[in-house]
Write a protein that holds these residues in place. Structure first.
Motif, mmCIF file in Angstrom:
data_model
loop_
_atom_site.group_PDB
_atom_site.id
_atom_site.type_symbol
_atom_site.label_atom_id
_atom_site.label_comp_id
_atom_site.label_asym_id
_atom_site.label_seq_id
_atom_site.Cartn_x
_atom_site.Cartn_y
_atom_site.Cartn_z
ATOM 1 N N UNK A 105 0.835 -1.208 0.000
ATOM 2 C CA UNK A 105 0.000 0.000 0.000
ATOM 3 C C UNK A 105 0.862 1.247 0.000
ATOM 4 N N UNK A 106 2.003 1.229 0.693
ATOM 5 C CA UNK A 106 2.895 2.382 0.713
ATOM 6 C C UNK A 106 3.480 2.627 -0.677
ATOM 7 N N UNK A 107 3.833 1.543 -1.361
ATOM 8 C CA UNK A 107 4.335 1.667 -2.739
ATOM 9 C C UNK A 107 3.256 2.211 -3.658
ATOM 10 N N UNK A 108 2.034 1.698 -3.494
ATOM 11 C CA UNK A 108 0.910 2.156 -4.318
ATOM 12 C C UNK A 108 0.632 3.635 -4.108
ATOM 13 N N UNK A 109 0.693 4.094 -2.862
ATOM 14 C CA UNK A 109 0.438 5.502 -2.561
ATOM 15 C C UNK A 109 1.511 6.402 -3.162
ATOM 16 N N UNK A 110 2.756 5.943 -3.115
ATOM 17 C CA UNK A 110 3.851 6.718 -3.717
ATOM 18 C C UNK A 110 3.671 6.819 -5.230
ATOM 19 N N UNK A 111 3.304 5.711 -5.849
ATOM 20 C CA UNK A 111 3.056 5.708 -7.296
ATOM 21 C C UNK A 111 1.859 6.578 -7.639
ATOM 22 N N UNK A 112 0.841 6.535 -6.773
ATOM 23 C CA UNK A 112 -0.360 7.351 -6.997
ATOM 24 C C UNK A 112 -0.013 8.832 -6.979
ATOM 25 N N UNK A 113 0.790 9.251 -6.004
ATOM 26 C CA UNK A 113 1.185 10.657 -5.901
ATOM 27 C C UNK A 113 1.910 11.104 -7.170
ATOM 28 N N UNK A 114 2.831 10.300 -7.638
ATOM 29 C CA UNK A 114 3.590 10.652 -8.842
ATOM 30 C C UNK A 114 2.683 10.729 -10.065
#
Length: 557
Positions: free
Chosen positions: A382-391
């Protein structure tokens, strides 16, 4: 009613279209059968078996199905949420043949509101309590007896019921209650319905019946939210106000709990909390719109209560704000597209883009968090997904413009663009009245790096306890300027050094100590001496507060 029922059933009749002999005579029997199955499968997704109840005044004391917590078939189309009787209205199991024939009720998505989660979602009952119990204490938030009887007790239904609001409801027992025993399914419906409402509000032309107050006089009429402009048409069909969204300030503010209407309107507006404010840029003028009747009550048959007006004003402001933000973002991007390289930019050019990024991010973030809670994703994933989402959102909102992306990453590093949840909702709210007076600030973006390089260096910086390698401290505002976040932190740190190095864990503790420090003149003198001893230089923020204090007590010109 017949037309709505016909439209709802139209898609299901496609099965007969593919099965008729003429169609098969064309040699497409196998392909058409498969296509027919796919269409039916897709149409079944639009039907949801839910518990639904709404107690309408006209159905009082009747046996109308809307008065009872029973299962109904709900069909969600582009602009409507319609309900039909179920073949099995006492079980959650999907009907074997869910053909929608007996129509019950329809809600127009243009009339529904998004009160929760950054005003982007319809509310679960527990979310409604969290966001509005203190804001609207006049509303009765009690759960209807029928809902309590079905679930057994209140604690078992908190996350299993959605409240669909199409205007203020002073008693939640009279609201639209949509429930299901499976909370995961309820959250899925929350996502689907909210998305439909967002699409409707984004594209539709809305008309709101309001009272326009300007230069000491008022007139009733329709406030039209058109695609590119805001227009007020009075009862004589005369256009009294018309401005493009680009000619208005971003901040469209409902006055409740924020400010009062000017005294010149006191004799003609009974309560300023009925109103919201629209600010014209040039010349800078304030236009006030107040709510005395429901949005469709052009005959002015019943004047609504002040509490109802406050609710309408809040969401009318929200609808207008979204349109002003959209147009302002386009203008800012057009300006950024003309800049290939820049050492610094004006922070005010980013305000609308920041609002758009935060809104979209919180919507998508909510989806991911629900998947995490359901066990679909691990914490690492989920942390990886959130980082990708922000970008991805920053890339999309900036249309790939490098200067825009650098500026947004700079704001994130400095705490000027917060992408977390409820703790910052008031500071980042588009209706924050202080947003229109934020001081001009130049952002030094030349050192900001985007892409993989940024990720690697920030990871290394995190090991040393730094949030970002690229984020040097935000310079404090000078004397005479509006204090920024650095000034506020300096002020708090100065107070921290007082009171024998006590660390405050809560704002209430900080406030209580301030009260103790100002009880008498002797205490005031001691406080000032302590401040002089602990501060190596005059703190701009404390100096700013001192000026306000002196003016308040009449000791300064």
């Amino acid at each position: 009613v017949l037309l709505i029922a016909l439209l709802a059933n139209l898609s299901f009749q496609s099965h007969n279209h593919f099965m008729n002999k003429k169609y098969f005579d064309e040699g497409n029997d196998e392909a058409s059968l498969q296509q027919s199955k796919e269409i039916i499968k897709e149409n079944l997704k639009k039907i949801h078996k839910v518990l639904f109840m709404i107690k309408l005044p006209e159905n009082k004391n009747s046996k109308n199905q809307l008065n009872f917590v029973t299962y109904k078939n709900m069909v969600i189309s582009n602009n409507q949420v319609s309900f039909f009787e179920s073949n099995k209205n006492n079980v959650a199991e999907r009907d074997s043949t869910p053909i929608t024939t007996t129509y019950i009720y329809t809600l127009n998505t243009a009339d529904l509101e998004l009160p929760c989660i950054n005003r982007s979602y319809v509310c679960l009952y527990q979310e409604m309590l969290g966001e509005y119990l203190k804001l609207f204490p006049e509303i009765n938030f009690a759960v209807p007896n029928e809902i309590l009887q079905y679930f057994g007790e209140k604690s078992k239904m908190m996350d299993k019921c959605i409240i669909l609001t199409n205007g203020p409801v002073l008693n939640l027992a009279d609201a639209n209650w949509l429930c299901h025993p499976d909370p995961t399914y309820v959250k899925k419906l929350q996502e689907i319905i909210s998305n439909k409402i967002r699409q409707t509000l984004k594209g539709d032309i809305l008309e709101l019946f309001v009272r326009y107050a300007f230069q000491g006089s008022t007139q009733d009429g329709l406030l039209r939210l058109e695609n590119d402009r805001l227009k007020f048409i009075n009862l004589q069909k005369t256009v009294s106000f018309e401005k493009k969204y680009s000619e208005l300030e971003l901040t469209i503010t409902s006055l409740y709990l924020k400010e009062s209407i000017p005294s010149e309107y006191n004799s003609i507006i009974d309560d300023s909390t009925r109103c919201f404010k629209v600010i014209q840029k040039e010349p800078r003028l304030n236009h006030y719109f107040c709510v005395y009747y429901k949005k469709t009550d052009q005959a002015m048959q019943r004047q609504i209560s002040i509490t109802e007006s406050r609710w309408y004003a809040l969401f009318y402001s929200e609808c207008i704000s979204q349109k002003t933000v959209r147009w302002s973002s386009r203008y800012s991007l057009s300006q950024f597209s003309k800049i290939s390289t820049a050492l610094e930019i004006d922070h005010s050019q980013l305000t609308s883009i920041k609002n758009s990024v935060r809104r979209e991010y919180l919507i998508e973030r909510h989806k991911l968090i629900q998947m995490y809670k359901a066990g679909t994703y691990t914490k690492t994933t989920i942390m990886t997904k959130l980082s990708e989402l922000k970008e991805r959102i920053i890339e999309s909102q900036c249309n790939g413009i490098a200067v825009c992306k650098k500026a947004l990453y700079y704001c994130i590093d400095k705490g000027l663009l917060v992408l977390s949840g409820h703790k910052e909702k008031f500071a980042m709210d588009e209706q924050n009245p202080y947003a229109s007076i934020v001081p001009s600030m130049r952002l030094a973006i030349q050192s900001v790096v985007t892409g993989k390089g940024r990720e690697m260096v920030n990871r290394a910086a995190a090991k040393k306890g730094s949030m970002s390698y690229w984020a040097e401290n935000l310079p404090a505002a000078a004397k005479g300027e509006t204090p920024n976040m650095t000034n506020i932190k300096q002020a708090f740190n100065t107070f921290f050094t007082m009171r024998e190095m006590k660390k405050y864990k809560k704002i209430a503790e900080f406030r209580q100590n301030c009260k103790m420090s100002t009880r008498n003149l002797s205490s005031n003198i001691q406080r000032k001496i302590a401040l002089l001893n602990t501060s190596t230089e005059i703190d701009p923020f404390l100096d700013y507060l001192g000026i306000i204090h002196d003016k308040t007590v009449g000791k300064a010109e």
